[in-house]
Each structure stands twice: as C-alpha cells, then as structure tokens.
Design a protein around this motif. Structure first.
Motif, short mmCIF file in Angstrom:
data_model
loop_
_atom_site.label_atom_id
_atom_site.label_comp_id
_atom_site.label_asym_id
_atom_site.label_seq_id
_atom_site.Cartn_x
_atom_site.Cartn_y
_atom_site.Cartn_z
N ILE A 40 0.84 -1.19 0.00
CA ILE A 40 0.00 0.00 0.00
C ILE A 40 0.88 1.26 0.00
CG2 ILE A 40 -1.89 1.20 1.15
CD1 ILE A 40 -2.53 -1.62 0.10
N ASP A 41 0.60 2.15 -0.93
CA ASP A 41 1.34 3.40 -1.03
C ASP A 41 0.76 4.41 -0.04
OD1 ASP A 41 2.76 5.64 -1.72
OD2 ASP A 41 1.69 5.97 -3.62
N LEU A 42 1.54 4.74 1.00
CA LEU A 42 1.09 5.70 2.01
C LEU A 42 1.79 7.05 1.88
CD1 LEU A 42 0.99 3.35 5.14
CD2 LEU A 42 -0.91 4.01 3.63
N ASP A 43 2.54 7.24 0.81
CA ASP A 43 3.31 8.47 0.62
C ASP A 43 2.40 9.61 0.18
OD1 ASP A 43 5.23 10.36 0.24
OD2 ASP A 43 6.02 9.50 -1.61
N LEU A 44 2.33 10.67 1.00
CA LEU A 44 1.50 11.82 0.68
C LEU A 44 2.34 13.05 0.33
CD1 LEU A 44 -1.54 11.82 3.14
CD2 LEU A 44 -1.60 11.84 0.65
N SER A 45 3.64 12.88 0.21
CA SER A 45 4.49 14.02 -0.11
C SER A 45 4.12 14.58 -1.49
CB SER A 45 5.97 13.62 -0.09
OG SER A 45 6.21 12.55 -1.00
N TRP A 46 4.14 15.91 -1.60
CA TRP A 46 3.68 16.58 -2.82
C TRP A 46 4.61 16.32 -3.99
CZ3 TRP A 46 -0.47 18.70 -4.83
CH2 TRP A 46 -0.34 19.49 -5.97
N ARG A 47 4.02 15.97 -5.15
CA ARG A 47 4.75 15.78 -6.38
C ARG A 47 4.01 16.48 -7.51
NH1 ARG A 47 4.73 10.57 -4.20
NH2 ARG A 47 3.24 9.83 -5.74
N PRO A 48 4.71 16.89 -8.56
CA PRO A 48 4.05 17.60 -9.67
C PRO A 48 2.88 16.83 -10.27
CG PRO A 48 6.42 17.83 -9.85
CD PRO A 48 6.17 16.86 -8.72
N ILE A 49 2.95 15.49 -10.26
CA ILE A 49 1.87 14.71 -10.87
C ILE A 49 0.55 14.91 -10.14
CG2 ILE A 49 2.21 12.59 -9.49
CD1 ILE A 49 1.65 11.04 -12.09
N HIS A 50 0.62 15.36 -8.88
CA HIS A 50 -0.60 15.58 -8.11
C HIS A 50 -1.45 16.70 -8.72
CE1 HIS A 50 1.52 13.67 -4.39
NE2 HIS A 50 1.07 12.77 -5.26
N ILE A 51 -0.80 17.62 -9.41
CA ILE A 51 -1.55 18.66 -10.12
C ILE A 51 -2.43 18.01 -11.18
CG2 ILE A 51 -1.38 20.69 -11.61
CD1 ILE A 51 1.25 21.37 -10.24
N LEU A 52 -1.88 17.03 -11.88
CA LEU A 52 -2.65 16.30 -12.89
C LEU A 52 -3.80 15.54 -12.24
CD1 LEU A 52 -3.00 15.40 -15.82
CD2 LEU A 52 -1.41 13.52 -15.35
N TYR A 53 -3.55 14.93 -11.07
CA TYR A 53 -4.61 14.24 -10.34
C TYR A 53 -5.77 15.19 -10.06
CZ TYR A 53 -1.48 10.28 -9.26
OH TYR A 53 -0.65 9.19 -9.35
N ILE A 54 -5.44 16.37 -9.52
CA ILE A 54 -6.47 17.34 -9.13
C ILE A 54 -7.24 17.84 -10.35
CG2 ILE A 54 -6.84 19.65 -8.16
CD1 ILE A 54 -4.44 19.08 -6.29
#
Length: 295
Positions: free
Chosen positions: A35-49
């Motif tokens: 299970i991926d528990l990493d919540l550190s911000w990454r540029p791909i999260h902009i794409l997710y949002i």
C-alpha cells in the motif's frame, strides 16, 4: 421501487452484501499488495487534481442515467450503476430508489429526498443522504407498518449502510494509494457532490405564488461546460419531462411549457430558501420539519 415495496429486507440485504464484498476486497488488497502511504507533494498531483475536477458531474451523470436504465442493456446498465454507486459510496439501489421518489414527488418536502425549499445551499449540499434515508424510512413504515420489529430492521439497515460507506472508502484508499485517493478521488467525489447539489438547487425554483417550477439552465459558460461533462445535467426541466432520454440537452421542449411540480397548501407553505450560493447553515428548515413531522 416495486422490489422495495414488496420486500422489507431489500435494502438491508443489499447493504450487507456490499459490506461483505468490500471487506473481502479490502482484505485482499491489504494482505497481498503493498500500500502506497506516501503523501508528499509531487508535480503529478496537479494532474490528479485537474483530472478530478474535469470529471465533475460525469460519474453522477452516468449513475443518474443508470437509475433510469438509459445505459445500454439491463445487465450492462446495472453493472455500470453498481460501479458508479460504489464510487459515489451510497450504492446504486439506494440512489435509484431515492431518485424515483424525487421524480414521483418533485419538490414535495414530505416525499422528495432533496427539495430546495427551506434550505440554504450549504445545508442542501450536505443533506441528501440523510434526507433520502428519512424519505425511504417513511415509505417503509407506510408500507410495512411502524412497529418494534420494523424499527429494529431500519436500525440494522442504517448500520450496515453506514458501514458499507466506510468499507468502500477503505477499499478506494487501499486500491488507489494515499496520494491518488486524496488528490484525485476525493477531489472527484467532492466536485460531483457540489455540482449535482447545485444542479438540483438552481433548477428547482419557487414562483411568486409559492409553486415550484423546474427549469433548464444553459445561459453562461459554467452551465455550458458542465452540461457537456454531466450529460445535460442543467437541462433539468427536459429531464423531468423526458427521463428516459440519455442526454436531456438534446430534447426540444417549447419554452412556454411550464413544469409546476408542487404547489403547497397554505398551512404547509415552506419558508423561502437562501440565496443561490448562501453559506448560511439553516434557513427556516426547523419550523418546516416540526410542521411536517419530518424528523
């Protein structure tokens, strides 16, 4: 609705089955997948949002069509409905049942799960699930009787319904991982909740004589964009007149044709609702609740 009215265990059985399915799925994911528990911000999260926001209205729009059996053959329609009902957490059958009450009794504060009358917009956003449960329970007691056994049955139905929501959230968290769950799924979910709440709030208006009317909205850029994504969601008047049409924006209805859905008796007249984007919590709903014994 007929299955619900002929089988008092209809929704309880459905919620229990969902609990078992999503418990087993979550158990498998927890034990056999990292299970991926990493919540550190990454540029791909902009794409997710951005992806979550761009899909605002689509899952609910398709689920809404499934409730009317507008999505292909019955088996495929129900399969899509079950998947999207799990995405939106409250399940396909419960949503379909509540939505049928909305079409049968639009804007009636005693039988419609989400009449805008008397609500502020903020209260309207957070009220539908609880309001739908109240409407379903009232119909259940009217059909099967209000007694100790049926009260217990409703209590268990609520418990397993709420548990199924928790288990679905656990499943989506384990399946997507922490970052995709927070930055994509939760954005998608909240966008759908707000968009469809606003569709119902903005398209059900109150006339000067106290009657309700359902309207279409497509007069600005926001409505035009969301109508494309949500499959004509703001063409709500068209939808109520032709509910078996997949995209009501394609239906041609004469502008002068009104759709008066509910004219209250004077003693049941509901309080005026808040402004379209009012952030107040309550707007006269308590008085209405006491008058109609909605609690």
């Amino acid at each position: 609705m007929n299955k619900f009215l002929n089988d008092k265990f209809y929704l309880l059985r459905y919620s229990i089955i969902h609990c078992l399915i999503f418990f087993l799925l979550s158990f498998v994911l927890f034990n056999f997948r990292e299970i991926d528990l990493d919540l550190s911000w990454r540029p791909i999260h902009i794409l997710y949002i951005l992806t979550g926001l761009s899909l605002c209205g689509l899952p609910s729009g398709l689920l809404h069509n499934c409730a009317h059996r507008n999505v292909g053959p019955r088996w495929f329609n129900d399969l899509v409905g079950e998947f999207l009902g799990s995405v939106m957490l409250y399940g396909y059958r419960g949503f379909s049942l509540g939505h049928m009450f909305h079409h049968k009794y639009p804007d009636n504060p005693k039988y419609d799960p989400h009449p805008p009358r008397g609500y502020s917009f903020l209260r309207f956003v957070v009220s539908p699930i609880e309001a739908t449960l109240i409407i379903i329970e009232r119909a259940f007691y009217e059909q099967f009787g209000d007694n100790t056994k049926n009260r217990s049955l409703i209590k268990y139905s609520r418990f397993f319904f709420n548990l199924s929501i928790v288990l679905k959230l656990v499943f989506w968290f384990l399946f997507l991982g922490a970052s995709a769950f927070i930055y994509f799924y939760m954005v998608l979910y909240m966008a759908n909740i707000f968009v469809f709440a606003h569709i119902n709030y903005a398209t059900h208006i109150e006339n000067e004589d106290g009657s309700s009317e359902i309207i279409n909205l497509d007069n600005n850029l926001y409505y035009k964009v969301v109508n494309k994504i949500s499959l004509g969601g703001y063409y709500h008047k068209n939808h109520h007149l032709r509910p078996r049409i997949f995209n009501p924006s394609k239906v041609v209805i004469k502008k002068e044709v009104p759709l008066i859905s509910y004219t209250p008796e004077y003693d049941l007249r509901t309080p005026k609702r808040g402004k379209l984007f009012s952030l107040s919590w309550i707007n006269g709903l308590e008085e209405l609740t006491q008058k109609l014994k909605l609690d």
